[in-house]
Write a protein that holds these residues in place. Sequence first.
Motif, PDB file in Angstrom:
ATOM      1  N   CYS A  31       0.787  -1.150  -0.204  1.00 17.76           N
ATOM      2  CA  CYS A  31      -0.108  -0.059   0.080  1.00 17.76           C
ATOM      3  C   CYS A  31       0.829   1.354  -0.005  1.00 17.76           C
ATOM      4  O   CYS A  31       0.353   2.343  -0.400  1.00 17.76           O
ATOM      5  CB  CYS A  31      -1.023   0.010   1.050  1.00 17.76           C
ATOM      6  SG  CYS A  31      -2.334  -1.427   1.071  1.00 17.76           S
ATOM      7  N   GLU A  32       2.168   1.148   0.418  1.00 19.31           N
ATOM      8  CA  GLU A  32       2.902   2.369   0.603  1.00 19.31           C
ATOM      9  C   GLU A  32       3.118   2.837  -1.027  1.00 19.31           C
ATOM     10  O   GLU A  32       3.226   4.102  -1.115  1.00 19.31           O
ATOM     11  CB  GLU A  32       4.226   2.182   1.280  1.00 19.31           C
ATOM     12  CG  GLU A  32       3.952   2.053   2.966  1.00 19.31           C
ATOM     13  CD  GLU A  32       5.440   1.236   3.406  1.00 19.31           C
ATOM     14  OE1 GLU A  32       6.445   1.003   2.693  1.00 19.31           O
ATOM     15  OE2 GLU A  32       5.358   1.281   4.493  1.00 19.31           O
ATOM     16  N   HIS A  33       3.434   2.015  -1.885  1.00 19.29           N
ATOM     17  CA  HIS A  33       3.622   2.243  -3.112  1.00 19.29           C
ATOM     18  C   HIS A  33       2.426   3.103  -4.020  1.00 19.29           C
ATOM     19  O   HIS A  33       2.679   3.840  -4.858  1.00 19.29           O
ATOM     20  CB  HIS A  33       3.733   0.900  -4.041  1.00 19.29           C
ATOM     21  CG  HIS A  33       5.266   0.296  -3.680  1.00 19.29           C
ATOM     22  ND1 HIS A  33       6.375   0.465  -4.174  1.00 19.29           N
ATOM     23  CD2 HIS A  33       5.220  -0.808  -2.951  1.00 19.29           C
ATOM     24  CE1 HIS A  33       7.058  -0.067  -3.402  1.00 19.29           C
ATOM     25  NE2 HIS A  33       6.494  -1.004  -2.812  1.00 19.29           N
ATOM     26  N   LEU A  34       1.052   2.823  -3.293  1.00 18.90           N
ATOM     27  CA  LEU A  34      -0.006   3.498  -3.781  1.00 18.90           C
ATOM     28  C   LEU A  34      -0.300   4.871  -3.175  1.00 18.90           C
ATOM     29  O   LEU A  34      -1.106   5.773  -3.538  1.00 18.90           O
ATOM     30  CB  LEU A  34      -1.225   2.490  -3.753  1.00 18.90           C
ATOM     31  CG  LEU A  34      -1.181   1.435  -4.244  1.00 18.90           C
ATOM     32  CD1 LEU A  34      -2.532   0.608  -4.056  1.00 18.90           C
ATOM     33  CD2 LEU A  34      -0.963   1.378  -5.577  1.00 18.90           C
ATOM     34  N   ALA A  35       0.513   5.231  -2.160  1.00 19.25           N
ATOM     35  CA  ALA A  35       0.390   6.557  -1.113  1.00 19.25           C
ATOM     36  C   ALA A  35       0.275   7.610  -2.143  1.00 19.25           C
ATOM     37  O   ALA A  35      -0.419   8.660  -1.672  1.00 19.25           O
ATOM     38  CB  ALA A  35       1.399   6.537  -0.243  1.00 19.25           C
ATOM     39  N   PRO A  36       0.931   7.951  -3.093  1.00 15.03           N
ATOM     40  CA  PRO A  36       0.709   9.027  -3.635  1.00 15.03           C
ATOM     41  C   PRO A  36      -0.308   9.544  -4.369  1.00 15.03           C
ATOM     42  O   PRO A  36      -0.795  10.712  -4.431  1.00 15.03           O
ATOM     43  CB  PRO A  36       1.814   9.169  -4.773  1.00 15.03           C
ATOM     44  CG  PRO A  36       2.640   8.135  -4.378  1.00 15.03           C
ATOM     45  CD  PRO A  36       2.047   7.169  -3.653  1.00 15.03           C
TER      46      PRO A  36
END
Length: 217
Positions: free
Chosen positions: A179-184
Motif C-alpha cells: 500500500c505504501e507504493h499507492l500512497a501518492p
Amino acid sequence: MECVVQGIIETLHVEALEILLQGLCGVKKERLRIHELCLKSSPNLGAVPSELRILCDLEQPEPTWTVRHVGGSMRGAGAEQISVLVRPMVESKASKNVLRFFYALGYKLDHELLRVGFAFHFQRSVQITVTVSSVNKMLKLHATDEAVPLTPGMQLVEVTAPATSENYNEVVAAVTSFCEHLAPLLHLSKPGISTGVVPTAAAAAASLMSDGGGTTL
C-alpha cells in the motif's frame, strides 16, 4: 480469514492508478462486474442476527455464484496497532439457486449493489488482490442494467489478502508494504475509517500518465 484495507479515488485518476498497478503487479487486469446481494436473517433463525453476501459474477459467459460470510474484526491491543483490518471470512461457490435456498431458510434481502471495474490478482510474498470499482445501487429489484453510482465521480479501491491465524502478521506486513507504493494516489485504511482523497493525487496521476507507469515488484 482475510486482511483488508480500503480507500477512495476520483474517477479521473483511475487510469493513472491502473498504470501504477500494472507496473507493480506485473499481471493483466481482470474486468469486474459483480452483482452483490446482502441478506440478513429473520428473528426465527436465532437471537444473534446473521448477515451474508451472495455474489454473482456477471463478467463470466455463464454467471457464477458465491456465498460470502464475513465475521467481526480482530480485537485487542495488537489489532489496534496495525493499519490493516484482520477478520474471519468464509467463501464458497454455489449454484444459481442459492438465492432461493437462503430465502427458503428465512433470510431476507437487505440491499443489493453492482460493482463495476477491474481487479489485479498477483503473488508477492503472499497472494494479494486489488479491486478498483464504482459502487452502484439498483433503482429496481435486481435491475443491474439500470444501476446508478452511489458516489458519482469516486471509486472504491480495496486490497485484500487471505490469511490464517498463524501467518496473519506476515500478511499484514506484505499488504502494508504494498500500500505504501499507492500512497501518492490514495490512502488506504481499515474499512469504515474514511480518510478522503489524497491532496497529491492530481500531481501523481499526471506524472504517471506522462511516464507510463512504475516498476514491477
